[in-house]
Design an enzyme around this catalytic site. Sequence first.
Site, short mmCIF file in Angstrom:
data_model
loop_
_atom_site.label_atom_id
_atom_site.label_comp_id
_atom_site.label_asym_id
_atom_site.label_seq_id
_atom_site.Cartn_x
_atom_site.Cartn_y
_atom_site.Cartn_z
N GLU A 91 0.82 -1.21 0.00
CA GLU A 91 0.00 0.00 0.00
C GLU A 91 0.85 1.26 0.00
OE1 GLU A 91 -2.53 0.67 3.39
OE2 GLU A 91 -3.15 2.62 2.62
N ASP A 155 9.79 6.42 14.92
CA ASP A 155 9.56 7.85 14.67
C ASP A 155 10.01 8.63 15.91
OD1 ASP A 155 8.66 10.32 13.91
OD2 ASP A 155 6.54 9.85 14.12
N ASP A 157 10.15 12.47 17.37
CA ASP A 157 9.55 13.75 17.07
C ASP A 157 10.08 14.78 18.06
OD1 ASP A 157 7.80 15.80 16.53
OD2 ASP A 157 6.23 14.37 15.97
N CYS A 177 19.07 22.13 18.71
CA CYS A 177 18.35 21.00 19.30
C CYS A 177 18.65 19.68 18.58
CB CYS A 177 16.86 21.26 19.43
SG CYS A 177 16.01 21.85 17.99
N SER A 206 12.80 13.79 8.63
CA SER A 206 11.42 13.79 8.15
C SER A 206 11.09 15.01 7.29
CB SER A 206 10.46 13.71 9.33
OG SER A 206 10.37 14.98 9.93
N ARG A 209 10.45 18.30 11.85
CA ARG A 209 11.00 18.36 13.19
C ARG A 209 11.20 16.95 13.78
NH1 ARG A 209 5.37 18.98 15.50
NH2 ARG A 209 4.54 17.13 14.54
N GLY A 210 11.64 16.03 12.93
CA GLY A 210 11.86 14.70 13.46
C GLY A 210 12.66 13.83 12.53
N HIS A 212 12.92 9.58 11.04
CA HIS A 212 12.31 8.26 10.94
C HIS A 212 13.40 7.23 10.72
CE1 HIS A 212 8.61 10.42 9.04
NE2 HIS A 212 8.68 10.62 10.34
N ASP A 379 8.02 7.89 19.44
CA ASP A 379 6.57 7.95 19.27
C ASP A 379 6.13 6.50 19.11
OD1 ASP A 379 3.99 8.28 18.58
OD2 ASP A 379 4.34 9.81 17.06
N LEU A 389 0.87 3.84 8.83
CA LEU A 389 1.48 4.50 7.68
C LEU A 389 2.62 5.41 8.14
CD1 LEU A 389 -1.79 5.59 5.86
CD2 LEU A 389 -0.36 3.61 5.35
#
Lengths: 501, 548
Positions: A91, A155, A157, A177, A206, A209-210, A212, A379, A389
Site C-alpha cells: 500500500e 519515529d 519527534d 536541538c 522527516s 522536526r523529526g 524516521h 513515538d 502509515l
Amino acid sequence: METATERQDAKRAKTEHQAAEGAEPMAVDDAVQQKDAAPPEQQQQTGPSMRFLMTQYYKKLFPVQQMFKWLCYGNDSSHAAADGSFSSRRELCFTLEGDIFVRYQSYKSWTDLATDLARKVPSKIDIGPVYTHDPRQRAKYAKDFKPVQRELVIDIDMTDYDELRTCGSGGHICSRCWPFIAVAIQVLDTALREDFGFQHILWVYSGRRGVHCWVADEGARLLADDVRASVVGYLSVIRGVEGGMAKLGMGMVKHPALERAERLLRSAWRQHLLPEQCLLDEPQHYNALLQYIPDEELRSSLAAKWAKGGQGIVPGGNRRASAAAAAAGDSVSLSVRRWDELEKAVKEQASRLPSGKAAKALEKSLDDIIFAYSYPRLDVEVTKKMNHLLKAPFCVHPKTGKVCVPIDPEAAWDFDPDDVPTVQQLVQEINEQQQDAGASPQQQQQAAGAEGWRGTSLEPYIAAFASSFLSPLAASSKAALNERAQAAAAEQRTQRADVSW
Amino acid sequence: MNFINSAPRPVVGGTPTTQASKGPYLELSMYKEVPTGEISLEEFEEYALDRLRVLKAIEEAKLRSKSEDTIQADVETLLKKHMQGSSRQQTYRKDVLSHHILRLAYCRTADLRSWLLAQEALLFKFRFKALGRQQQVEFFSSMGLPYHAISDAEFEELAGQLAAVLNACGEWDKAKAVTSSSRRGDTHGLQDIGRAGAAAAAAAAAVASRPLFYKVPFQAVPDLVGSRRVLLRAGQAYVGEDQVYSLVVGAFRSCLSASLAEAARAWGAFSAAEADRLAPLVDSLPSRSVYGSDNRKVPVGEISAGQLAGLVAGRHFPLCMSVMYERLASEHHLKHWGLQQFSLFLKSIGLPLEQALLFFRQQFAPRTPGDKFNKEYAYNVRYNYGQEGKRQDWSEWSCVKIINQEVGGACAGAGECNGGCPYKTYSAEQLRAALSRLNCNDKVIREVVDKARGKHYQLACGLAFEGITGSPQETGINKPSEYYASSIELATQRAAAAAGANGAGAQQGQQQQQQGQQAGGGAVQPQQQEGPPQTPAGQRAVAAGIPA
C-alpha cells in the site's frame, strides 16, 4: 466520475485510517502547523506555486526507480523465486491537495508509479504494509485481506523534547536541538544492530522536526505486532512525563543495553547537549533539572549559588557566548561548569550519607537526569502496528518544502536540518542547469527528464541511499531468493521421489 | 475415553512424561488431541461455564493490575473451586473437555478468538509456573522445541552480562549463582536440551551444576524482550531456565491460535449438524453470564416517578442512565434510541407504565406539549411495556447492546441524547468531568478512564461503582439494572448497619454515612455534605431504596 468516487472513497478512508491508527501523527502535525504558521511558509507562497514545484519534483527529481526497487526487495527481478505480485500488494497512501487521503494505492512497476505521481502530484506519500492481496481489490477479499509484512519503523519527534529544549518548541528544529536527535540515532542504531542483529537500517530526516528509521531486514519486516511492541518496550526508558519530570523505567542496576546507552549519552551530554542547549544557564532551566536531585538542601544551595552567579548576564546573551566558547574549545561553557559543580556536590553529599543505599540513590539521580534529558523518546504507536502509515523517504514535507533525506547514522552529529535541500531550491537548480548554455547535451537531457536529480544538491543523498542502503539490501534479497528457490527445488525433488515410489 | 491418555506427550519422539503423574499438575496439557467419548448435555454446559468463571476471574485480576504472585495464588484457588473433579482423572477430563468446548464457542469471530487465546495463555502460564523446576524442565523438553542451551564456552563469555541482566531485574541470588558458577568453570557436555528423552535426564542432572540459558530468536519471547529481562545479542535472546515459561506459553499460544482458526473453518459443518442440539448452546456461551443469578436481582416492588430524582441524586444509576436523566432534565428531550434505552431501564427497576408516562410527559412538557407527546412518544413507552404493537414484554437493554448502540456522529459529543455507553462515547475529558460530578474518587477516575480507553467499558463501569460507592462491585455488570441493584443493596446494608450503630457511627467513612443517610431515611445525621449539592428532590426522596 471516477475521480469523484475516488475522492469520496478517500474521505471515508481517511476517517477509517484515523480511527484505526489513533492520533495520526501527520494529521496532528498539520493542525499544529496551522496554529503557529511559520513565516517560511508564507515566503513559499510568494514563489512559484507548490503545485507547480511538486509537478516538477515528481517529473524530474523524485528517485522513483530507486524507491520502487527498495520496496520490491528483489521481487521485481526475473529470479525464479521472485514473487511477481509483491509490489502490487504494497500500500501507498497519497495525500492530495486539501488534505484528502487516498489510501490503498498500489503499483506493478516503477513506470506505473511514476505516471501516477505525475498525474496526481500528491503533497505527501505514505508507505503502508504489504497485504495478502492487492489493496485496490481489498473489498473482494474482505476478511482474508490483512497485512503480512512491513518494515519496522521508528519515529522520533522533536515535540517530545519540548519541555527540555531551550531553543524553541513545536515545529521548530535547529542545529542547537539537533544533538537530542543525533544522540537518539546513535543509541537506537547501536541497539538495533548489536542487540537485534538488524543490518539494513535507513535513517531519514522527516523534513520538519523529526527523524524516521526504517529497518528493512526480512526478519524485521515479518515481525508480528506483539513483537514490534516488545521491541518498543526494549528500546524505551521514558514511561511518560509527570509534573515536568520524566518517569524512568530503570532500576538501580542497568541492563547491559542501557549501560551501553549511558556511555553514549554521557559523552554527548558534556560535549553537545549541555553547551549547545545551555541547560544550566537560566533559572527556569536549571530548576527544572534540579528537580531530579532528591536532596532538598543540595538543590536549594546549588540554585542559590547559580542565581548569584547568573546575575547581571543578559538572558539569551550568555547563551550565545557560552555556545561560542564551547565551539571554540578554549573555555568550558557555563552549563558544563555548573554540571561539574553539580556532579561534585552530589558525590560529596553521597559520601557523607551514612547509608550506602541512600548514597547510591543520590548518585543515581545524576544518571536519571542524563537519561531523562537525552535517552531517545520514541513515538511508540508508530512502531507497534504493522499497518501504521509512515511518510516515505524523499517526499517533500508539505509545510517546509524540505526533502525527506537519508542521514548517515555514523555522521549524525554533522547533519544540519537547515542544510537540507528544499523543493524550491532544487527546481531552481534544474532550471539553471537547463538555461546554462555551457551544459553538455547529456546534462540537459537529465535535467529535462528522468534522473534529473543528477548534478543537483539532492544527488549526494540519493547516491548515499543507493550505495549504503539499496545495494547491500539487494544482495541480501537476492540471497534470500536463492535460498527460497533451493528450498522449493528440494521440495520438488522429494515430491518426485514420492511419486516414483 | 481416549482423552484420558492424551496427557502431555512429546511432539518429537522421546519418552512420555510419566514423571508428571507424581506432581500435582499432571493435567497440564497442550490440548493437542481432541477428546472423544460421551458427555451429558448438563456436564457439557457446566464444564464450559466453570472454565469461563476461571478465565474471567483471571482476566479481571489482570485488568485490575494485581501482582503476578497474587494472581498465581488466585489461580490455584480458582482451579480448586471450579475445575476440580472427584478424581485426578475426572479433573483432567474436565480440563480437556471444557477447553475444547470453549475453543468451539469462541472460534467464530476474531474478537472472541483473541479473547480466548489471551485468557487461555494466561491460565496456561500460571499453571506452568506452578510446576516444580524439575517438571518445568521436563515439560519443556518434552515439547521438542528447537532451542539449545548455550555451551560452557558461551556461558563463560557472557556470564558477566547475564549476571548484569539478572541484577537489573532485581534477581540478586540468581546473578550470584551465575557469577559463581562461571568462576568455578565446571564442565558438562549438555548442549542440546531441546531433544527430549535422554537429554531431559541429562538436563535434570545438569540443573544442579550451573544455571542453564537457552539461546532463542528474540521473536519467541516478546514479553521478556519488552521488559528487558533477557540479554539480547545479534537477535538472539538468552533465556534463563526459570524463564522458559515464556517459550512454553509462546508455543501454546501459536498452537491454540492455529486450532482456533481451524475450528472457525469447521464451524459451518458443526452448526449444521448440531443445529437442534449443541449449536445453540455453544453459540450462547460467550454471552452468558457466569455469575449466579441469585445475588443480582433488581429489588422487587414498584417505584414512582417522584422517586426517580432521589435515586439519581443518591447516585444509584449507572453513568449511562444518570447522564441521560440529566440530559432529559436540562433539554427536555431524548432521541428515539435514547428514550428506548432509558425507558426500558426504568421499567426494569420497577417503574410502572402509568408512572413512566407521567414522568416522561412531565420531562418533555417544556418543549413538547402534552398532546404532541401523546402522539409522538407515548406509543413508544407503551410499546416497551407490551401495550402496543406485538405486545411483547420487552426487557432492558444489556450493556453489550448499549455499547454497540450507534449514537451517531452529531450526537457523539453530547452522547446521551441518543443513548449509548458513555465509557465508550465520551472523551477522557468528558468522562472525568461526568464522574467527578458523581463524586467519584479521583484515583479511581484515572483507572476508569484507563479502562475505558482500553475498551473495557463494563469493567470501567464496575470500577466507577467502586469509586462512587466506596465498595467494590464483585459480580460484574452486564445490564444497567445490575449496577442499580448492587448500589441499592449496598445502601440498604449500610443503612441497616448505621441504624444498628444508631448514630454512634463515628468510625464509619463519610461516604458510608452519606449512603446510609440517603438510603436509610436519615437514620444518621450527616455531619457535612461534601458531595454534589443535594437537590431538594434528593432530600425528599431519602428513602431511595425499596418503597414498601
